[in-house]
Write a protein that holds these residues in place. Structure first.
Motif, PDB file in Angstrom:
ATOM      1  N   GLU A  78       0.854  -1.183   0.000  1.00 55.69           N
ATOM      2  CA  GLU A  78       0.000   0.000   0.000  1.00 55.69           C
ATOM      3  C   GLU A  78       0.888   1.229   0.000  1.00 55.69           C
ATOM      4  OE1 GLU A  78      -3.120   0.133   2.884  1.00 55.69           O
ATOM      5  OE2 GLU A  78      -3.408  -2.028   2.767  1.00 55.69           O
ATOM      6  N   LEU A  79       0.536   2.215  -0.796  1.00 57.48           N
ATOM      7  CA  LEU A  79       1.323   3.441  -0.896  1.00 57.48           C
ATOM      8  C   LEU A  79       0.591   4.588  -0.217  1.00 57.48           C
ATOM      9  CD1 LEU A  79       2.335   3.221  -4.666  1.00 57.48           C
ATOM     10  CD2 LEU A  79       3.633   2.435  -2.690  1.00 57.48           C
ATOM     11  N   ASP A  80       1.317   5.328   0.602  1.00 60.04           N
ATOM     12  CA  ASP A  80       0.728   6.547   1.151  1.00 60.04           C
ATOM     13  C   ASP A  80       0.873   7.655   0.116  1.00 60.04           C
ATOM     14  OD1 ASP A  80       3.397   7.301   1.249  1.00 60.04           O
ATOM     15  OD2 ASP A  80       3.523   7.246   3.424  1.00 60.04           O
ATOM     16  N   ARG A  81       0.324   8.805   0.415  1.00 50.32           N
ATOM     17  CA  ARG A  81       0.312   9.910  -0.552  1.00 50.32           C
ATOM     18  C   ARG A  81       1.728  10.333  -0.946  1.00 50.32           C
ATOM     19  NH1 ARG A  81      -2.061  15.911   0.564  1.00 50.32           N
ATOM     20  NH2 ARG A  81      -1.659  16.721  -1.510  1.00 50.32           N
ATOM     21  N   GLU A  82       2.598  10.483   0.031  1.00 54.41           N
ATOM     22  CA  GLU A  82       3.963  10.925  -0.245  1.00 54.41           C
ATOM     23  C   GLU A  82       4.709   9.917  -1.117  1.00 54.41           C
ATOM     24  OE1 GLU A  82       7.938  12.348   2.223  1.00 54.41           O
ATOM     25  OE2 GLU A  82       6.392  11.226   3.264  1.00 54.41           O
ATOM     26  N   THR A  83       4.595   8.643  -0.795  1.00 52.75           N
ATOM     27  CA  THR A  83       5.265   7.598  -1.568  1.00 52.75           C
ATOM     28  C   THR A  83       4.731   7.545  -2.990  1.00 52.75           C
ATOM     29  OG1 THR A  83       5.572   6.330   0.465  1.00 52.75           O
ATOM     30  CG2 THR A  83       5.865   5.155  -1.607  1.00 52.75           C
ATOM     31  N   ARG A  84       3.424   7.657  -3.136  1.00 48.83           N
ATOM     32  CA  ARG A  84       2.807   7.633  -4.463  1.00 48.83           C
ATOM     33  C   ARG A  84       3.297   8.826  -5.300  1.00 48.83           C
ATOM     34  NH1 ARG A  84      -1.882   6.159  -3.006  1.00 48.83           N
ATOM     35  NH2 ARG A  84      -2.663   8.199  -2.438  1.00 48.83           N
ATOM     36  N   THR A  85       3.395  10.010  -4.671  1.00 49.76           N
ATOM     37  CA  THR A  85       3.876  11.203  -5.376  1.00 49.76           C
ATOM     38  C   THR A  85       5.326  11.028  -5.813  1.00 49.76           C
ATOM     39  OG1 THR A  85       2.373  12.606  -4.111  1.00 49.76           O
ATOM     40  CG2 THR A  85       4.231  13.699  -5.168  1.00 49.76           C
TER      41      THR A  85
END
Length: 106
Positions: A24-31
């Protein structure tokens, strides 16, 4: 814990991981992943593999891996790679323990 415990844990975890994992990716990781994908043109799987390699290398180079291994298993990464502890390499395990109480008895 020992070198044998570490080897067993690594082998068991390796078997449990299989060929792929869902993360699962959090917002920061996804960005950050999106930025890297756009900049490099690589695919996400390749960037995740590179990221794991980079994190592993950094952890080894800074001594953090040895610190964690020493705390959890009382071995270093080098000892794991060689399959024996420093004591075993130095030959200390081949001599019996010294018994100071019986040392001077005749």
């Amino acid at each position: 814990m020992t070198l044998e415990d570490l080897t067993t844990d690594v082998e068991e975890t390796y078997g449990e991981l299989g060929e792929s994992i869902d993360v699962e990716l959090d917002r920061e990781t996804r960005t950050e992943l999106a930025m890297l994908l756009a900049a490099t043109g690589a695919d996400a799987d390749e960037l995740v593999r590179r990221g794991i390699h980079a994190l592993f290398r950094t952890t080894v180079d800074t001594g953090d891996l040895d610190f964690q291994l020493r705390n959890g298993y009382d071995v270093s990464y080098d000892e794991y790679l060689m399959g024996m502890s420093v004591d075993e390499m130095a030959g200390e395990s081949q001599y019996p323990q010294r018994d100071d109480e019986r040392r001077y008895r005749m």
